[in-house]
Write an enzyme that holds these catalytic residues in place. Structure first.
Site, PDB file in Angstrom:
ATOM      1  CD  GLU A  50      -2.783   1.485   2.169  1.00 33.59           C
ATOM      2  OE1 GLU A  50      -3.162   0.965   3.093  1.00 33.59           O
ATOM      3  OE2 GLU A  50      -4.162   2.682   1.619  1.00 33.59           O
ATOM      4  CD  GLU A  75       1.223   7.934   4.948  1.00 30.61           C
ATOM      5  OE1 GLU A  75       0.513   7.672   4.355  1.00 30.61           O
ATOM      6  OE2 GLU A  75       2.207   9.475   4.960  1.00 30.61           O
ATOM      7  CG  ASP A 125      -1.736  13.721  -0.756  1.00 33.29           C
ATOM      8  OD1 ASP A 125      -2.770  13.408  -0.290  1.00 33.29           O
ATOM      9  OD2 ASP A 125      -0.705  13.307  -0.125  1.00 33.29           O
ATOM     10  CB  THR A 196     -10.695   5.952   4.508  1.00 30.98           C
ATOM     11  OG1 THR A 196     -10.917   6.713   3.561  1.00 30.98           O
ATOM     12  CG2 THR A 196     -10.050   4.505   5.018  1.00 30.98           C
ATOM     13  CE1 TYR A 198      -7.051  12.694   4.226  1.00 24.39           C
ATOM     14  CE2 TYR A 198      -6.890  10.527   4.948  1.00 24.39           C
ATOM     15  CZ  TYR A 198      -6.765  12.174   5.514  1.00 24.39           C
ATOM     16  OH  TYR A 198      -5.563  13.173   5.819  1.00 24.39           O
ATOM     17  CD  GLU A 199     -15.322   5.446   0.493  1.00 23.98           C
ATOM     18  OE1 GLU A 199     -14.663   4.367   1.502  1.00 23.98           O
ATOM     19  OE2 GLU A 199     -15.963   5.124   0.072  1.00 23.98           O
TER      20      GLU A 199
HETATM   21  C1  LIG Z   1      -5.269  11.726   1.667  1.00 19.93           C
HETATM   22  S1  LIG Z   1      -3.866  10.790   2.524  1.00 19.93           S
HETATM   23  C2  LIG Z   1      -4.776   8.845   2.457  1.00 19.93           C
HETATM   24  C3  LIG Z   1      -4.678   8.192   2.957  1.00 19.93           C
HETATM   25  C4  LIG Z   1      -5.509   6.599   3.738  1.00 19.93           C
HETATM   26  N1  LIG Z   1      -4.741   6.107   1.954  1.00 19.93           N
HETATM   27  C5  LIG Z   1      -6.921   6.269   3.466  1.00 19.93           C
HETATM   28  O1  LIG Z   1      -7.344   6.783   2.733  1.00 19.93           O
HETATM   29  O2  LIG Z   1      -7.065   6.910   4.894  1.00 19.93           O
HETATM   30  C6  LIG Z   1      -2.308  10.254   1.475  1.00 19.93           C
HETATM   31  C7  LIG Z   1      -1.255   9.879   2.003  1.00 19.93           C
HETATM   32  O3  LIG Z   1      -0.530   9.570   1.362  1.00 19.93           O
HETATM   33  C8  LIG Z   1       0.342   9.874   2.045  1.00 19.93           C
HETATM   34  N2  LIG Z   1       1.474  10.161   0.979  1.00 19.93           N
HETATM   35  C9  LIG Z   1       1.312  10.750   0.006  1.00 19.93           C
HETATM   36  N3  LIG Z   1       2.452  10.560  -0.636  1.00 19.93           N
HETATM   37  C10 LIG Z   1       3.006   9.705  -0.755  1.00 19.93           C
HETATM   38  C11 LIG Z   1       4.456   8.582  -1.064  1.00 19.93           C
HETATM   39  N4  LIG Z   1       5.040   9.229  -2.339  1.00 19.93           N
HETATM   40  N5  LIG Z   1       4.830   8.005   0.197  1.00 19.93           N
HETATM   41  C12 LIG Z   1       4.254   7.517   0.860  1.00 19.93           C
HETATM   42  N6  LIG Z   1       3.246   8.449   1.321  1.00 19.93           N
HETATM   43  C13 LIG Z   1       2.541   8.951   0.525  1.00 19.93           C
HETATM   44  C14 LIG Z   1       0.067  11.113   3.185  1.00 19.93           C
HETATM   45  O4  LIG Z   1       1.743  11.298   4.261  1.00 19.93           O
HETATM   46  C15 LIG Z   1      -0.872  10.537   3.442  1.00 19.93           C
HETATM   47  O5  LIG Z   1      -1.155  10.138   4.655  1.00 19.93           O
END
Ligand SMILES: C[S@@+](CC[C@H](N)C(=O)[O-])C[C@H]1O[C@@H](n2cnc3c(N)ncnc32)[C@H](O)[C@@H]1O
Length: 217
Positions: A50, A75, A125, A196, A198-199
């Site tokens: 993931e 992460e 993001d 989640t 975000y959803e």
């Molecule tokens: C909008 S959040 C979604 C988190 C999770 N997938 C959820 O649905 O609850 C996006 C996450 O991706 C992480 N992130 C963004 N770019 C990343 C990368 N290149 N490698 C690892 N983590 C990353 C950010 O720190 C953030 O915690």
């Protein structure tokens, strides 16, 4: 970080976090970094990856539901990792390891070609502004890396609550020669994927959630 997150990292970090040699930036990975995943997990098993696991809201229950798989999560946000390791320990989920580094680079460097059976990128993001599109995780070039790392028949599962990003994903990936859009369009909501934060936020704001699944040809 609050005290409880700091305590989670101190108590459980060693069990769940895999340290990799870093490159120039804290979150980048050294060119010669290598991880023997079977050794890390203490067993050979299907590898699921993931990228952007956040606080582990999908990761922890989904990994718990697949005890026969080894799940590697990337992460970069330390506070989110602290919450995740706390939850993994509390719920006694043992088949997850976390790398605190850029997952796009991690997928490219820390896995052999054809080694990954499934990749999850949920609510990445969205980077809406055109000048920021190059920061989007999903791109044609990243599709090349995913296609190389997935085993033949391996799956890439994506979800987003941003229509512009969802359409961008289709644009970048639908005609990729080594990836097949399994449903020929949007995928049905993945039943094992929990709702989640975000959803829920996207739905509360009136947005639609788009799921996609690609299969490595
Ligand atoms: C909008 S959040 C979604 C988190 C999770 N997938 C959820 O649905 O609850 C996006 C996450 O991706 C992480 N992130 C963004 N770019 C990343 C990368 N290149 N490698 C690892 N983590 C990353 C950010 O720190 C953030 O915690």
């Amino acid at each position: 970080m609050n005290d409880s997150q700091r305590a989670h990292l101190t108590r459980h970090g060693g069990r769940f976090i895999v340290e990799v040699p870093t490159g120039e930036l804290d979150t980048s990975i050294a060119d010669d970094a290598h991880v023997d995943w079977a050794e890390v997990f203490g067993r050979e098993a299907d590898l699921v990856v993931e990228i952007g696991s956040g606080a582990g809201d999908s990761l922890v229950p989904m990994a718990a539901g697949r005890p026969a798989s080894n799940v590697v999560a990337f992460e970069v946000f330390e506070r989110a990792v602290a919450s995740t390791v706390g939850r993994l320990a509390r719920e006694e989920v043992d088949n997850v390891r976390i790398v605190m580094a850029d997952g796009a680079q991690g997928l490219r460097q820390l896995f052999d070609d054809g080694q990954v059976s499934e990749l999850w990128t949920f609510f990445a993001d969205p980077w809406h502004k055109a000048r920021h599109h190059k920061r989007r995780l999903v791109s044609r070039e990243f599709g090349d890396v995913v296609a190389a790392k997935l085993r033949p028949g391996g799956l890439w599962r994506l979800a987003t609550d941003w229509e512009d990003y969802a359409l961008w994903m289709r644009e970048q990936l639908d005609d990729h020669p080594r990836l097949e859009n399994v449903h020929g369009g949007w995928a049905p909501r993945l039943a094992e994927r929990p709702v989640t934060k975000y959803e829920a936020r996207g739905l509360a704001a009136g947005r639609t959630v788009f799921d996609l699944t690609y299969r490595r040809r």
